[in-house]
Write a protein that holds these residues in place. Structure first.
Motif, mmCIF file in Angstrom:
data_model
loop_
_atom_site.group_PDB
_atom_site.id
_atom_site.type_symbol
_atom_site.label_atom_id
_atom_site.label_comp_id
_atom_site.label_asym_id
_atom_site.label_seq_id
_atom_site.Cartn_x
_atom_site.Cartn_y
_atom_site.Cartn_z
ATOM 1 N N GLU A 1 12.907 -3.625 -0.692
ATOM 2 C CA GLU A 1 13.176 -3.388 -1.936
ATOM 3 C C GLU A 1 13.613 -3.797 -3.268
ATOM 4 O OE1 GLU A 1 12.400 0.400 -0.684
ATOM 5 O OE2 GLU A 1 11.194 1.339 0.294
ATOM 6 N N ARG B 1 12.264 -6.419 -5.469
ATOM 7 C CA ARG B 1 11.005 -6.082 -6.502
ATOM 8 C C ARG B 1 11.788 -4.834 -7.974
ATOM 9 N NH1 ARG B 1 7.675 -8.863 -8.401
ATOM 10 N NH2 ARG B 1 6.719 -9.028 -6.324
ATOM 11 N N THR C 1 -1.557 -4.828 10.643
ATOM 12 C CA THR C 1 -0.928 -3.317 9.724
ATOM 13 C C THR C 1 0.667 -2.950 9.407
ATOM 14 O OG1 THR C 1 -2.102 -1.984 11.302
ATOM 15 C CG2 THR C 1 -0.283 -1.236 10.572
ATOM 16 N N LYS D 1 0.763 -5.639 6.114
ATOM 17 C CA LYS D 1 0.485 -5.224 5.275
ATOM 18 C C LYS D 1 1.222 -3.945 4.767
ATOM 19 C CE LYS D 1 -4.624 -5.222 5.663
ATOM 20 N NZ LYS D 1 -5.856 -4.348 5.735
ATOM 21 N N ARG D 2 2.479 -3.124 5.894
ATOM 22 C CA ARG D 2 3.088 -2.828 5.287
ATOM 23 C C ARG D 2 4.009 -3.655 5.092
ATOM 24 N NH1 ARG D 2 5.312 0.080 10.299
ATOM 25 N NH2 ARG D 2 6.913 1.754 8.840
ATOM 26 N N VAL E 1 3.880 -6.327 3.147
ATOM 27 C CA VAL E 1 3.734 -7.029 1.770
ATOM 28 C C VAL E 1 4.000 -5.478 0.406
ATOM 29 C CG1 VAL E 1 1.285 -7.645 -0.206
ATOM 30 C CG2 VAL E 1 2.090 -8.737 2.575
ATOM 31 N N LYS E 2 3.186 -3.988 1.320
ATOM 32 C CA LYS E 2 3.058 -3.009 0.251
ATOM 33 C C LYS E 2 4.623 -3.340 -0.083
ATOM 34 C CE LYS E 2 1.932 1.375 0.081
ATOM 35 N NZ LYS E 2 0.925 2.586 0.600
ATOM 36 N N MET E 3 5.802 -3.134 1.125
ATOM 37 C CA MET E 3 7.005 -2.249 0.778
ATOM 38 C C MET E 3 8.169 -3.511 -0.672
ATOM 39 S SD MET E 3 10.452 -3.163 3.655
ATOM 40 C CE MET E 3 9.326 -2.773 4.720
ATOM 41 N N ASN F 1 6.388 -4.975 -2.609
ATOM 42 C CA ASN F 1 4.821 -5.280 -3.213
ATOM 43 C C ASN F 1 4.758 -6.708 -3.685
ATOM 44 O OD1 ASN F 1 2.237 -5.417 -5.290
ATOM 45 N ND2 ASN F 1 3.886 -5.103 -7.691
ATOM 46 N N ASP G 1 -4.648 -9.171 1.737
ATOM 47 C CA ASP G 1 -4.960 -9.334 0.602
ATOM 48 C C ASP G 1 -4.488 -10.597 -0.621
ATOM 49 O OD1 ASP G 1 -6.926 -7.806 0.976
ATOM 50 O OD2 ASP G 1 -6.031 -6.044 0.446
#
Length: 345
Positions: free
Chosen positions: A109, A112, A131, A134-135, A137-139, A141, A178
């Motif tokens: 993190e 970012r 799953t 996506k986690r 990528v989200k971690m 952004n 995405d």
């Protein structure tokens, strides 16, 4: 310390131990033919390149290296600041450990946090499902995801995986994620047979990951008690070989070239041979650890300047013009190209 976190530190230490200024990529066996009358000014040259269908300011980026331990988290923070200052993309190392141990998510993190507007790639192994993709990528952004295929590394790694059913997973993630997906080899070179399978799976972006730079077979073999599996890298394709083998698939993929890239001339040769962009990892890590953050900023700035000067010598105004530069190959590479092109899959 968690064993996987300790391995992250080991990878950095051994990679730096094995670093060599002159990489074994076989790019030295590619001779570019310059022009004496370019009809260009240095100011005319445009370094803008394409990466995952996005425009980037220069045709290279900081490729995946690290994260997952306290020490490597600090390295990630430093790299992120350099990426922000120089405005080039950056990929993090494998985030699988942070999915297993959320407390280590901060070591990724931080990228970012130190580069809020930058182009950042998340990274996982090819066995992770949608799953987890996506986690990851989200971690951080992330703007895109690298899924690495590292068969040779896993087979040599003392605690490596032993099951490698990846294709269906890659296809599903590519269809439902995405953000863009980049399938990345980590140093063994992507073979034509593999590219055929990736094409059938609908993959569009591939990091060829040629041999010649950071050698994960050697790194994992160093961690083995008897150190008996180093010969596994004899099955690898060098960076030059990977690019030549991929030329048949030029219309099917956007290629990233990685593996032992050290100089602006290395970058140019990769672009001439068919890559759309180039990733550097080991060289940038070496400069960061040995000379410091400011030195890496200077190195990246110098690479941009040298790229422009080389492009004038080649008579190229844009990165896409490099695809038209004539080149000669050594007898060894000519033989390789002829044989690999004749193979049927």
């Amino acid at each position: 310390m968690d064993k996987q976190a300790h391995r992250k530190d080991e990878h950095v230490f051994i990679a730096e131990k094995f670093y060599r200024p002159q990489a074994q990529t076989k790019l030295d066996q590619v001779k570019l033919l310059a022009t004496n009358l370019p009809e260009l000014a240095l100011a005319d040259v445009d370094l803008t390149a394409t990466f995952l269908d996005q425009k980037i300011a220069a045709p290279f980026f900081i490729n995946a290296m690290t994260g997952g331990s306290e020490q490597t988290g600090k390295i990630n923070a430093r790299l992120a600041k350099v990426a922000a200052k120089t405005q080039i993309p950056m990929a993090v190392g494998s985030q699988s450990i942070a999915l297993k141990l959320p407390s280590l998510g901060s070591t990724f993190e931080v990228v970012r946090q130190n580069n809020p507007a930058g182009f950042i790639l998340a990274n996982l192994g090819a066995h992770h499902d949608l799953t987890n993709a996506k986690r990851a990528v989200k971690m951080i952004n992330a703007n895109a995801l690298e899924l690495h295929v590292n068969l040779a590394q896993e087979l040599v790694m003392p605690e490596g995986d032993q099951s490698f059913y990846w294709l269906a997973n890659l296809k599903e993630i590519n269809s439902h994620l995405d953000v863009p997906l980049l399938v990345k080899e980590v140093g063994a070179g992507m073979t034509p047979r593999s590219l055929m399978l990736l094409k059938e799976a609908g993959i569009k972006y591939v990091d060829l990951g040629g041999a010649g730079g950071t050698d994960f077979v050697a790194i994992e073999n160093e961690r083995r008690e008897n150190k008996e599996l180093g010969y596994f890298n004899e099955l690898s394709l060098t960076t030059a070989e990977s690019l030549l083998a991929a030329q048949t698939f030029q219309a099917d993929f956007s290629f990233t070239a990685t593996g032992g890239i050290r100089t602006a001339l290395d970058i140019i040769k990769c672009l001439v041979l068919g890559a759309d962009n180039v990733g550097l990892a080991g060289h940038f890590l070496h400069v960061l650890l040995r000379q410091g953050d400011d030195a890496l900023v200077t190195e990246i700035t110098n690479l941009k300047d040298q790229l422009k000067r080389l492009m004038v010598m080649l008579g190229c105004r844009t990165i896409s013009d490099l695809k038209t530069v004539p080149y000669l190959l050594s007898p060894e590479l000519i033989n390789f190209k002829e044989q690999v092109t004749s193979l049927k899959f």
